[in-house]
Design a protein around this motif. Structure first.
Motif, PDB file in Angstrom:
ATOM      1  N   UNK A  63      -7.040  -2.691   7.137  1.00 17.82           N
ATOM      2  CA  UNK A  63      -7.253  -2.585   6.180  1.00 17.82           C
ATOM      3  C   UNK A  63      -8.217  -3.382   5.336  1.00 17.82           C
ATOM      4  N   UNK A  64      -9.189  -3.462   6.373  1.00 20.04           N
ATOM      5  CA  UNK A  64     -10.549  -3.772   6.147  1.00 20.04           C
ATOM      6  C   UNK A  64     -11.597  -3.205   4.987  1.00 20.04           C
ATOM      7  N   UNK A  65     -12.116  -3.693   3.970  1.00 16.29           N
ATOM      8  CA  UNK A  65     -12.464  -3.342   2.511  1.00 16.29           C
ATOM      9  C   UNK A  65     -11.707  -2.413   1.980  1.00 16.29           C
ATOM     10  N   UNK A  66     -10.330  -2.417   1.636  1.00 16.33           N
ATOM     11  CA  UNK A  66      -9.187  -1.297   1.244  1.00 16.33           C
ATOM     12  C   UNK A  66      -8.973  -3.277   0.087  1.00 16.33           C
ATOM     13  N   UNK A  67      -8.326  -4.219   0.704  1.00 16.40           N
ATOM     14  CA  UNK A  67      -7.460  -4.719   0.231  1.00 16.40           C
ATOM     15  C   UNK A  67      -7.196  -5.312  -1.085  1.00 16.40           C
ATOM     16  N   UNK A  68      -8.012  -5.141  -1.928  1.00 17.42           N
ATOM     17  CA  UNK A  68      -8.591  -5.427  -3.394  1.00 17.42           C
ATOM     18  C   UNK A  68      -8.449  -4.653  -3.569  1.00 17.42           C
ATOM     19  N   UNK A  69      -9.102  -3.352  -3.613  1.00 18.57           N
ATOM     20  CA  UNK A  69      -8.587  -1.664  -4.059  1.00 18.57           C
ATOM     21  C   UNK A  69      -7.311  -2.098  -4.257  1.00 18.57           C
ATOM     22  N   UNK A  99       0.435  -0.737   0.298  1.00 14.31           N
ATOM     23  CA  UNK A  99       0.220  -0.033  -0.177  1.00 14.31           C
ATOM     24  C   UNK A  99       0.988   1.629   0.430  1.00 14.31           C
ATOM     25  N   UNK A 100       2.226   0.912   0.484  1.00 12.12           N
ATOM     26  CA  UNK A 100       3.290   2.169   0.204  1.00 12.12           C
ATOM     27  C   UNK A 100       3.422   2.207  -0.989  1.00 12.12           C
ATOM     28  N   UNK A 101       3.465   1.749  -1.152  1.00 13.40           N
ATOM     29  CA  UNK A 101       3.323   2.181  -2.931  1.00 13.40           C
ATOM     30  C   UNK A 101       2.819   2.668  -4.039  1.00 13.40           C
ATOM     31  N   UNK A 102       1.219   2.219  -3.133  1.00 11.52           N
ATOM     32  CA  UNK A 102       0.030   2.958  -3.908  1.00 11.52           C
ATOM     33  C   UNK A 102      -0.688   4.551  -3.988  1.00 11.52           C
ATOM     34  N   UNK A 139      -9.226   5.707  -1.089  1.00 11.16           N
ATOM     35  CA  UNK A 139      -9.035   5.411   0.604  1.00 11.16           C
ATOM     36  C   UNK A 139      -8.347   5.586   0.923  1.00 11.16           C
ATOM     37  N   UNK A 140      -7.070   4.836  -0.210  1.00 12.14           N
ATOM     38  CA  UNK A 140      -5.675   5.003  -0.019  1.00 12.14           C
ATOM     39  C   UNK A 140      -4.619   5.068  -0.574  1.00 12.14           C
ATOM     40  N   UNK A 141      -4.578   5.303  -2.097  1.00 16.12           N
ATOM     41  CA  UNK A 141      -3.841   5.791  -2.823  1.00 16.12           C
ATOM     42  C   UNK A 141      -3.734   7.772  -2.137  1.00 16.12           C
TER      43      UNK A 141
END
Lengths: 469, 314
Positions: free
Chosen positions: B162-168, B35-38, B43-45
């Motif tokens: 990371x609930x709900x976000x793993x696939x994204x 995720x640090x590279x996203x 949600x994350x990026x």
């Protein structure tokens, strides 16, 4: 208390440990179960415990009166006391406003305005379930199929046993009371199958059903603006949401009961793998469908009084079954659709002299069930008919996705759930016994993977769908 | 229950606890690395992108989807970023604002949703949107701890972050949605000809505002987060703060706007309420739905806002 709550995560092991510390006295275990069940129920609203206690007292004494009565007339007299009291409670709490409102609307349609007759009544959680459970107890005694219980704590435990108190399975007295009134044992099979079923149930409910629900809610709350593709996908999602929600609940209930040495009857048997609607009802909410068959359909005459009466009985049973789910005409229509197609199936089987359909039957059954679900999910008749009209207008434009993350998660989890079901369905072991296939290490790994999946995909819904019934 | 069964039960329980704990950490640290590279995805990026550039920009926009869709940062600065995120409220935004470098000279535009402040049910749970930075960013961790919005289980099972976000995350890791280096966070809503009929239908639906009251109560939690931003403004003399509410199609309740305006005035914050700016403009091309403007509307509004900002010299 909800099965998918932190409270239950603490409640279950605490009760489990105390329960098996009292293993030398099943009577003490029953007292513990009774207290625990009342705590479990009271966590929601302790005031409605009085209704359960009243219902338990009533049927405990009426059951003995039916058994002790001399002559069929006297027995019937006491049975009617049970029927009227239980159905009266259900009628007041669940249906009074529905009938008052329907009456006022009908009067208004013929030009006679009636004052608002509805009352501010809260529907007590689980009333439909425990009422049916106590009713079947009285009827079974009347039919000389079981003996009346003389153990008041045991009987009260039968009515309120926490794993099945609020949303079933509707356990028959003939199955549960003998288990309550004798010493229970725990063995490794019960532990393995119980733990496996609890976690599978949690996964079905918290991961699959609740994620599907996000999309369903967003589409159904604005159904007017969506095209055929979106409404169709939302309805398919709902079909699986309600299945995984309710079967997940049943799994947790049955699994929890196993940890206390009880064997409940199975409530779901992969209903969407059915080739006929008749088969669907042998696999869907089995404890209710068998209840309706044994206490309503057969009492109405079943198929013993000619073909026309058989169809009437089928239709009537399903209409009442629909109304059991909730006080709305939509539920009656839902039951009506099932009743109508069950009758048509019966006619077709008889005319063509066949026992089931070919593989095409899977699609036919799913389509009928799907259309009926629209009435189950939609808030009223107008919205249900609008959705059906839109779906069958074949305006299959671009699909509304909404929150892309939530949508992808829902599709992925649905696929996983479907594959798990397919795997177990094609095996020679039922879900209820599936845990026995694993060694302790393998079971721990599987449960750990489920825990990880729950962490990554849990979604928070307020309640189980069937709590409203 | 005999001792043999107790032993087997304990074995299952202990093994499950150990394996699930280990598996959880393995997945958590693996997802951290990925995720640090996203840098794409809401949600994350977008959060990662924001954290990487927040102290190097001279204009930042905070808020929900309306901020994200309505304010074209490029008009204000070539070095700006719109940190509007769908579904977030004042708790999320206040926490991010508090992560900014106090010394850096910046214009900060905070989009305020009036309804957020009078919603009695607002519980600040939007702060959970920052949970992927729990135990990884001190200020965010403190804010999450203080909010009480994280489950107790989250302190054991880290992957819940990371609930709900793993696939994204995986999707955006392998196939980024856009080139983040050229993205300034502004995501206008384009209404194509196929969507116009649906848009007109949505706009024509009656407004049902049963909750409009004469003297609305401000949600104390929302007010607390607003005051936290106020405290930050006092510690950051080099920053200019502007609080804005963007237009809505047909807001039928004005008492909440009035109440919030009074509170902003009491706190000494510069607040411009444009809720009814286009109320009499019946041009549907400005809108995507009743609360979101289309690209056409957003660009007209951004130009209007820029002109007002320049003419007011805050």
């Amino acid at each position: 208390m909800l099965f998918n709550s932190l409270e239950y995560l603490i409640f279950l092991p605490v009760v489990f440990i105390i329960y098996w510390l009292l293993k030398n006295s099943y009577k003490k275990q029953n007292i513990l179960l009774l207290i625990s069940s009342y705590i479990f129920y009271g966590w929601w609203d302790y005031r409605f415990l009085s209704l359960i206690i009243f219902s338990s007292f009533l049927d405990y004494f009426v059951g003995q009166k039916i058994e002790d009565a001399i002559g069929d007339k006297n027995k019937k007299h006491w049975l009617l006391v049970s029927l009227f009291s239980n159905l009266g409670l259900l009628g007041v709490f669940k249906y009074y406003n529905f009938f008052a409102d329907s009456f006022a609307s009908t009067m208004s349609n013929i030009g006679w305005e009636v004052n608002d007759l509805t009352l501010n009544i809260i529907l007590p959680v689980g009333i439909s379930f425990y009422t049916f459970q106590t009713l079947s107890y009285s009827i079974d005694i009347y039919r000389n199929q079981i003996k009346a219980s003389r153990d008041i704590v045991g009987f009260f435990t039968f009515v309120s046993l926490f794993p099945q108190l609020v949303a079933g399975p509707i356990e028959r007295a003939s199955n549960l009371i003998p288990q309550i009134e004798r010493k229970r044992n725990l063995n490794i099979t019960l532990i393995k199958t119980g733990i496996f079923q609890i976690f599978i149930g949690l996964f079905r409910k918290v991961a699959i059903a609740d994620n599907l629900g996000i999309y369903v809610d967003s589409v159904y709350s604005n159904y007017e603006i969506h095209n055929s593709s979106t409404l169709l996908v939302a309805t398919i999602f709902y079909a699986f949401q309600i299945y995984f929600d309710f079967s997940g609940y049943s799994d947790i209930a049955i699994g929890s009961a196993k940890l206390f040495g009880f064997k409940f009857n199975r409530n779901f048997n992969f209903p969407y793998f059915s080739r006929t609607l008749t088969e669907f009802w042998r696999r869907w909410h089995m404890s209710l469908s068998f209840w309706l068959r044994d206490y309503l359909y057969i009492s109405l005459g079943g198929n013993r009084k000619g073909i026309i009466i058989t169809y009437r009985n089928l239709l009537l049973t399903m209409l009442i079954g629909g109304l059991w789910h909730g006080s709305s005409w939509n539920f009656v229509i839902w039951g009506g659709i099932h009743g109508l197609f069950l009758s048509l199936e019966k006619y077709t089987f008889s005319a063509l002299n066949i026992k089931t359909f070919n593989a095409f039957g899977y699609i036919y059954t799913f389509v009928v069930v799907l259309v009926a679900w629209i009435f189950f999910r939609a808030p009223d008749f107008h919205s249900a008919s609008t959705i059906i009209t839109e779906i069958f207008s074949f305006d299959y434009g671009p699909l509304f996705i909404g929150n892309i993350n939530a949508f992808v998660n829902a599709v992925l989890l649905l696929l996983i759930g479907f594959l798990i079901d397919l795997k177990i369905f094609r095996s020679d072991v039922s879900l209820e016994e599936y845990g026995t296939r694993f060694s302790s290490v393998k079971l721990s790994i599987i449960v750990s993977i489920i825990i990880l999946m729950l962490c990554l995909f849990y979604s928070t819904a307020e309640n189980f769908i069937y709590f409203q019934f | 229950m005999n001792s043999e069964i107790i032993k087997k039960l304990l074995k299952i329980v202990v093994l499950t606890l150990l394996i699930s704990y280990g598996l959880d950490k393995l997945v958590f640290f693996g997802l951290n690395k990925i995720s640090d590279k996203v840098m794409t995805g809401q949600a994350i990026g977008k959060l990662n992108h924001f954290l990487s550039l927040k102290d190097n920009t001279d204009f930042l926009v905070f808020g929900n989807s309306r901020a994200n869709r309505h304010i074209d940062v490029e008009l204000f600065s070539d070095n700006g970023f719109n940190m509007g995120i769908d579904g977030v409220g004042i708790a999320y935004n206040s926490t991010l604002i508090n992560t900014l470098n106090e010394e850096k000279k910046q214009l900060i535009l905070v989009h305020i949703d009036t309804k957020n402040f009078i919603d009695a049910n607002y519980d600040g749970s939007d702060i959970r949107g920052l949970k992927t930075k729990y135990q990884r960013d001190d200020k965010i961790t403190d804010a999450l701890n203080e909010s009480g919005e994280l489950s107790q289980l989250q302190r054991v099972f880290y992957s819940m972050n990371y609930n709900g976000n793993a696939i994204g995350i995986l999707k955006n890791y392998f196939k980024p949605s856009y080139d983040y280096k050229t993205h300034n966070g502004y995501d206008p809503l384009i209404v194509n000809s196929d969507q116009e009929t649906m848009r007109d239908l949505v706009l024509s639906k009656d407004n049902q505002n049963d909750e409009c009251v004469d003297n609305p109560k401000i949600n104390p939690l929302a007010l607390r987060y607003l005051k936290s931003i106020k405290t930050f403004t006092e510690k950051s003399p080099n920053k200019t703060f502007l609080f804005v509410t963007s237009p809505m199609y047909n807001d039928t309740c004005s008492t909440d706007n009035k109440k919030l305006g009074e509170i902003m005035q009491d706190l000494g914050l510069t607040y411009w309420d444009f809720t009814n700016l286009y109320k009499d403009n019946k041009d549907n091309s400005y809108w995507k739905d009743k609360t979101h403007m289309s690209k056409t509307g957003a660009e007209a509004f951004s130009i209007f806002l820029l002109d007002k900002y320049k003419s007011n010299k805050i």
